[in-house]
Design a protein around this motif. Structure first.
Motif, PDB file in Angstrom:
ATOM      1  N   LEU A   1      -6.562   5.492  -2.334  1.00  0.00           N
ATOM      2  CA  LEU A   1      -5.942   4.130  -1.920  1.00  0.00           C
ATOM      3  C   LEU A   1      -7.461   3.227  -1.666  1.00  0.00           C
ATOM      4  O   LEU A   1      -7.475   2.064  -2.006  1.00  0.00           O
ATOM      5  CB  LEU A   1      -5.398   4.294  -0.555  1.00  0.00           C
ATOM      6  CG  LEU A   1      -3.721   4.508  -0.799  1.00  0.00           C
ATOM      7  CD1 LEU A   1      -3.133   4.635   0.630  1.00  0.00           C
ATOM      8  CD2 LEU A   1      -2.955   3.445  -1.745  1.00  0.00           C
TER       9      LEU A   1
ATOM     10  N   ARG B   1      -1.960  10.869  -6.887  1.00  0.00           N
ATOM     11  CA  ARG B   1      -1.204  10.525  -5.615  1.00  0.00           C
ATOM     12  C   ARG B   1       0.081  11.285  -5.538  1.00  0.00           C
ATOM     13  O   ARG B   1       0.679  11.300  -4.712  1.00  0.00           O
ATOM     14  CB  ARG B   1      -0.954   8.847  -6.026  1.00  0.00           C
ATOM     15  CG  ARG B   1      -2.207   7.979  -5.736  1.00  0.00           C
ATOM     16  CD  ARG B   1      -1.857   6.801  -4.991  1.00  0.00           C
ATOM     17  NE  ARG B   1      -2.796   6.081  -4.992  1.00  0.00           N
ATOM     18  CZ  ARG B   1      -3.068   4.752  -5.405  1.00  0.00           C
ATOM     19  NH1 ARG B   1      -2.365   4.128  -6.219  1.00  0.00           N
ATOM     20  NH2 ARG B   1      -4.456   3.977  -5.361  1.00  0.00           N
ATOM     21  N   LYS B   2       0.484  11.829  -6.914  1.00  0.00           N
ATOM     22  CA  LYS B   2       1.888  12.578  -6.804  1.00  0.00           C
ATOM     23  C   LYS B   2       1.329  13.840  -5.993  1.00  0.00           C
ATOM     24  O   LYS B   2       2.094  14.598  -5.378  1.00  0.00           O
ATOM     25  CB  LYS B   2       1.976  12.991  -8.203  1.00  0.00           C
ATOM     26  CG  LYS B   2       3.408  13.649  -8.314  1.00  0.00           C
ATOM     27  CD  LYS B   2       3.654  14.333  -9.553  1.00  0.00           C
ATOM     28  CE  LYS B   2       4.579  15.368  -9.635  1.00  0.00           C
ATOM     29  NZ  LYS B   2       4.483  16.342  -8.667  1.00  0.00           N
TER      30      LYS B   2
ATOM     31  N   GLU C   1       2.460   1.764  -3.172  1.00  0.00           N
ATOM     32  CA  GLU C   1       1.405   2.344  -4.154  1.00  0.00           C
ATOM     33  C   GLU C   1       1.169   3.701  -4.117  1.00  0.00           C
ATOM     34  O   GLU C   1       0.824   4.535  -4.839  1.00  0.00           O
ATOM     35  CB  GLU C   1       0.201   1.684  -4.184  1.00  0.00           C
ATOM     36  CG  GLU C   1      -0.318   0.739  -5.236  1.00  0.00           C
ATOM     37  CD  GLU C   1      -1.621   0.123  -5.337  1.00  0.00           C
ATOM     38  OE1 GLU C   1      -2.554   1.054  -5.266  1.00  0.00           O
ATOM     39  OE2 GLU C   1      -1.611  -1.152  -5.318  1.00  0.00           O
ATOM     40  N   ALA C   2       0.900   4.049  -2.904  1.00  0.00           N
ATOM     41  CA  ALA C   2       0.758   5.592  -2.380  1.00  0.00           C
ATOM     42  C   ALA C   2       2.034   6.602  -2.762  1.00  0.00           C
ATOM     43  O   ALA C   2       1.706   7.537  -3.043  1.00  0.00           O
ATOM     44  CB  ALA C   2       0.668   5.664  -0.852  1.00  0.00           C
TER      45      ALA C   2
ATOM     46  N   MET D   1       1.433  10.329   1.197  1.00  0.00           N
ATOM     47  CA  MET D   1       0.950   9.861   2.493  1.00  0.00           C
ATOM     48  C   MET D   1       1.942   9.310   3.465  1.00  0.00           C
ATOM     49  O   MET D   1       2.971   8.512   2.895  1.00  0.00           O
ATOM     50  CB  MET D   1      -0.100   8.940   2.188  1.00  0.00           C
ATOM     51  CG  MET D   1      -0.751   8.326   3.412  1.00  0.00           C
ATOM     52  SD  MET D   1      -2.298   7.624   2.959  1.00  0.00           S
ATOM     53  CE  MET D   1      -3.216   7.137   4.257  1.00  0.00           C
TER      54      MET D   1
ATOM     55  N   ASN E   1      -6.338   9.879  -1.001  1.00  0.00           N
ATOM     56  CA  ASN E   1      -5.452   9.659  -2.187  1.00  0.00           C
ATOM     57  C   ASN E   1      -5.790   8.413  -3.044  1.00  0.00           C
ATOM     58  O   ASN E   1      -4.867   7.853  -3.584  1.00  0.00           O
ATOM     59  CB  ASN E   1      -4.072   9.557  -1.436  1.00  0.00           C
ATOM     60  CG  ASN E   1      -3.782   8.352  -0.807  1.00  0.00           C
ATOM     61  OD1 ASN E   1      -4.684   7.638  -0.357  1.00  0.00           O
ATOM     62  ND2 ASN E   1      -2.667   7.961  -0.875  1.00  0.00           N
TER      63      ASN E   1
ATOM     64  N   ILE F   1       0.814  -1.243   0.128  1.00  0.00           N
ATOM     65  CA  ILE F   1       0.091  -0.025   0.097  1.00  0.00           C
ATOM     66  C   ILE F   1       0.906   1.180   0.095  1.00  0.00           C
ATOM     67  O   ILE F   1       0.642   2.113  -0.949  1.00  0.00           O
ATOM     68  CB  ILE F   1      -0.963  -0.065   1.252  1.00  0.00           C
ATOM     69  CG1 ILE F   1      -1.968  -1.186   0.839  1.00  0.00           C
ATOM     70  CG2 ILE F   1      -1.634   1.268   1.356  1.00  0.00           C
ATOM     71  CD1 ILE F   1      -2.841  -1.256   2.009  1.00  0.00           C
TER      72      ILE F   1
ATOM     73  N   CYS G   1       2.957   6.122  -5.816  1.00  0.00           N
ATOM     74  CA  CYS G   1       3.276   5.963  -7.213  1.00  0.00           C
ATOM     75  C   CYS G   1       4.049   4.849  -7.790  1.00  0.00           C
ATOM     76  O   CYS G   1       4.358   4.993  -9.094  1.00  0.00           O
ATOM     77  CB  CYS G   1       3.490   7.342  -7.895  1.00  0.00           C
ATOM     78  SG  CYS G   1       2.759   8.524  -7.410  1.00  0.00           S
TER      79      CYS G   1
ATOM     80  N   ARG H   1       4.386   1.483  -9.873  1.00  0.00           N
ATOM     81  CA  ARG H   1       3.447   0.866 -10.720  1.00  0.00           C
ATOM     82  C   ARG H   1       4.538   0.098 -11.678  1.00  0.00           C
ATOM     83  O   ARG H   1       4.373   0.087 -13.093  1.00  0.00           O
ATOM     84  CB  ARG H   1       2.650   1.774 -11.479  1.00  0.00           C
ATOM     85  CG  ARG H   1       3.387   2.966 -12.720  1.00  0.00           C
ATOM     86  CD  ARG H   1       2.451   3.870 -12.674  1.00  0.00           C
ATOM     87  NE  ARG H   1       3.250   5.277 -12.301  1.00  0.00           N
ATOM     88  CZ  ARG H   1       3.162   6.455 -12.833  1.00  0.00           C
ATOM     89  NH1 ARG H   1       2.401   6.617 -14.036  1.00  0.00           N
ATOM     90  NH2 ARG H   1       3.711   7.403 -12.338  1.00  0.00           N
TER      91      ARG H   1
ATOM     92  N   TRP I   1      -2.651   8.457 -10.818  1.00  0.00           N
ATOM     93  CA  TRP I   1      -1.129   8.669 -10.331  1.00  0.00           C
ATOM     94  C   TRP I   1      -0.735  10.186 -10.206  1.00  0.00           C
ATOM     95  O   TRP I   1      -0.072  10.688  -9.513  1.00  0.00           O
ATOM     96  CB  TRP I   1      -0.348   7.955 -11.299  1.00  0.00           C
ATOM     97  CG  TRP I   1      -0.604   6.489 -11.574  1.00  0.00           C
ATOM     98  CD1 TRP I   1      -0.841   5.717 -12.568  1.00  0.00           C
ATOM     99  CD2 TRP I   1      -0.141   5.375 -10.574  1.00  0.00           C
ATOM    100  NE1 TRP I   1      -0.979   4.329 -12.459  1.00  0.00           N
ATOM    101  CE2 TRP I   1      -0.651   4.258 -10.902  1.00  0.00           C
ATOM    102  CE3 TRP I   1       0.231   5.479  -9.121  1.00  0.00           C
ATOM    103  CZ2 TRP I   1      -0.717   3.032 -10.442  1.00  0.00           C
ATOM    104  CZ3 TRP I   1       0.358   4.406  -8.591  1.00  0.00           C
ATOM    105  CH2 TRP I   1      -0.150   3.173  -9.016  1.00  0.00           C
TER     106      TRP I   1
END
Lengths: 267, 280
Positions: free
Chosen positions: B56, B81-82, A224-225, B86, B54, A221, A227, A229, B78
């Motif tokens: 999730l 999230r940028k 992913e937070a 967090m 964000n 998690i 970025c 991928r 993305w």
């Protein structure tokens, strides 16, 4: 007690050997391994020994460290030696008692094979002693990059290695904690026969695995937070560029390889 | 327009219905440059709420928008999230790399920033959280507070609009807690970074511009820290601790001492008591 385990056997330093690009070091190690298998007599080993000593002296490592790396496989070396000594065929008998026959040729062959193992281990140890695990992972990812063409998951593999390296100390610490917690409740890890001891590990492994899975979930998690991928479109902070020392090292190794091949051809 | 906008957001975990969902009909905005604290007892839905900000978690119904980008827009997740970085509770489980600087670089590497720029931004971010000298260290040798600061640097390097923090101090000792909070407070004051901070330490919420108090997936109380913490009856009803000094000042007032209602921290209490003493 578990906290003392150092990861890998990297010995930090700033010698020319340390500074060689990890990609080049991997290539050189591959060349070195080829060379060990090409060598056909003790003069060839002399050449290898000279190369190893030169690199070791240059790296500033103590010989003691190098020799220590042989310890874990001492049994295998001895086993190889004795097996070859007793079972290799030959004519000039040195010693014979019932079914045990040692000939001059078998003794020679046994020593030769054992030395080959010794040289393999010493050479690869030099790699791991002078390259940090991170640099090694990094180098491996870049060296293996062409394999992406055949759908080999290069980036994923190196990511897994990085994460493993990152979490081994954390999980060791946790194991230590769980062991103490279970010992405080009367668990006994040190006595009993093999089966009993294996059984005693269950209350250690179950919480450890559960926690490892929870960590993996949280880490995923968090990644992913941030970025993450996969390897697509990813850049790296470190730029690896080959320097003069890398080319010099390559030249040295290639020269030795050529010299050994030429010597075998001529003699 | 607010930086983050939530309208009628519901969220249910698997097997939950709308009535017992983790988040039930929450609407609020996060303004640029503000510090918003979200408090609430365990299971009040505050951690779920912050993970909705964000993308999730995606709202079961309702919408979360960050600068106009909906978190449900898969192709822009993305980008979102940028903008919204967090920090998580467990300092260990959010550091990926084996060297501090590599970890700070992780987010930038994911964004495809050129190597030279990454190096500059990483150095900069580490300086901002005062961890520059630890750039080459291994994370597992750092203290909990230091690990959280590295995690903050990793987010700062990505230059987000908002810093979300999900109980970042819950697993730290008091000195680590102060270390992390002071760092974020300084960043908030000096860089004007927007902060959304989920916590169950009431004292920490005192630093906020605005406090939301969650209960049963809904916003039960909201307002400035003073407004919220003066509502001692309301907080008790929600099963929350009141900051000790607020509680003490209330009790002293009941005994007839003239302590101002605004006293929340130890420093303010000391001052108020000293003034009383010198008045005698």
């Amino acid at each position: 007690m578990l906290g003392d385990i150092t990861l890998g056997q990297f010995f930090p330093g700033d010698s020319p050997v340390h500074r060689v690009d990890p990609r080049m070091k991997l290539l050189l190690t591959a060349l070195y391994i080829c060379l060990t298998f090409l060598v056909k007599d003790f003069i060839g080993y002399g050449l290898l020994l000279a190369l190893l000593l030169f690199c070791t002296l240059l790296s500033g490592l103590k010989l003691k460290f190098m020799l220590r790396s042989l310890k874990p496989i001492l049994m295998i070396i001895l086993f190889t030696f004795f097996l070859n000594m007793f079972f290799a065929k030959g004519d000039r008998v040195l010693f014979a008692w019932r079914f045990i026959v040692i000939t001059e040729e078998s003794l020679y062959f046994a020593a030769f094979m054992a030395l080959r193992l010794v040289f393999l281990i010493l050479g690869t140890s030099l790699l791991t002693l002078t390259t940090s695990p991170i640099a090694l992972t990094d180098g491996l990812e870049r060296v293996l990059k062409p394999l992406k063409l055949v759908r080999f998951p290069v980036h994923e593999l190196s990511m897994m290695m990085t994460i493993a390296l990152r979490f081994i100390p954390t999980l060791l610490e946790e194991t230590d904690k769980i062991m103490k917690a279970q010992a405080a409740r009367g668990a006994d890890f040190d006595t009993g026969n093999l089966l009993q001891r294996a059984k005693a590990m269950v209350p250690l492994l179950v919480p450890l695995f559960i926690s490892a899975f929870r960590r993996a979930d949280e880490l995923a998690i968090a990644m992913e937070a941030r970025c993450y991928r996969g390897g697509e479109g990813r850049t790296r902070m470190k730029i690896l560029r080959l320097q003069a020392v890398d080319y010099l090292a390559l030249l040295l190794f290639l020269a030795l390889l050529a010299a050994e091949l030429l010597r075998q051809r001529l003699l | 327009m607010a930086l983050i906008d939530l309208s009628e957001v519901f969220f249910q975990y698997e097997g939950q219905t709308e009535e017992d969902g983790a988040v039930r009909g929450v609407s609020f905005g996060v303004n640029k440059g503000e510090w918003l604290s979200i408090i609430g007892h365990n299971g009040s839905g505050k951690s779920t709420l912050i993970k909705l900000l964000n993308g999730l978690y995606l709202p079961t119904s309702g919408e979360v928008k960050v600068e106009g980008i909906s978190s449900a827009a898969e192709d822009r997740i993305w980008e979102l999230r940028k903008k919204v970085g967090m920090i998580f509770q467990n300092p260990d489980n959010q550091l990926v790399a084996t060297v501090v600087e590599e970890d700070v670089a992780f987010g930038l590497e994911n964004l495809g920033v050129p190597p030279l720029e990454i190096q500059g931004r990483v150095k900069n971010a580490l300086e901002k959280v005062r961890m520059g000298e630890f750039a080459k260290h291994a994370p597992h040798h750092l203290s909990g507070g230091q690990k959280q600061r590295v995690a903050i640097a990793g987010i700062l390097a990505m230059e987000p609009e908002v810093l979300l923090m999900d109980e970042p101090t819950a697993m730290l000792d008091p000195s680590g807690r102060k270390e992390v909070l002071d760092t974020v407070l300084r960043l908030h004051e000096e860089q004007g970074i927007t902060v959304v901070h989920v916590t169950h330490f009431m004292e920490e919420a005192l630093a906020a511009d605005r406090v939301l108090c969650m209960d049963e997936g809904k916003i039960a109380l909201s307002g400035s820290p003073r407004e919220v913490f003066l509502n001692i009856g309301g907080l008790h009803a929600l099963g929350l601790e009141v900051p000790p000094m607020a509680e003490l000042s209330l009790r002293l007032r009941k005994k007839g001492l003239r302590i101002p209602e605004t006293v929340m921290s130890i420093e303010e209490m000391t001052e108020a008591l000293c003034q009383l003493k010198s008045a005698i």
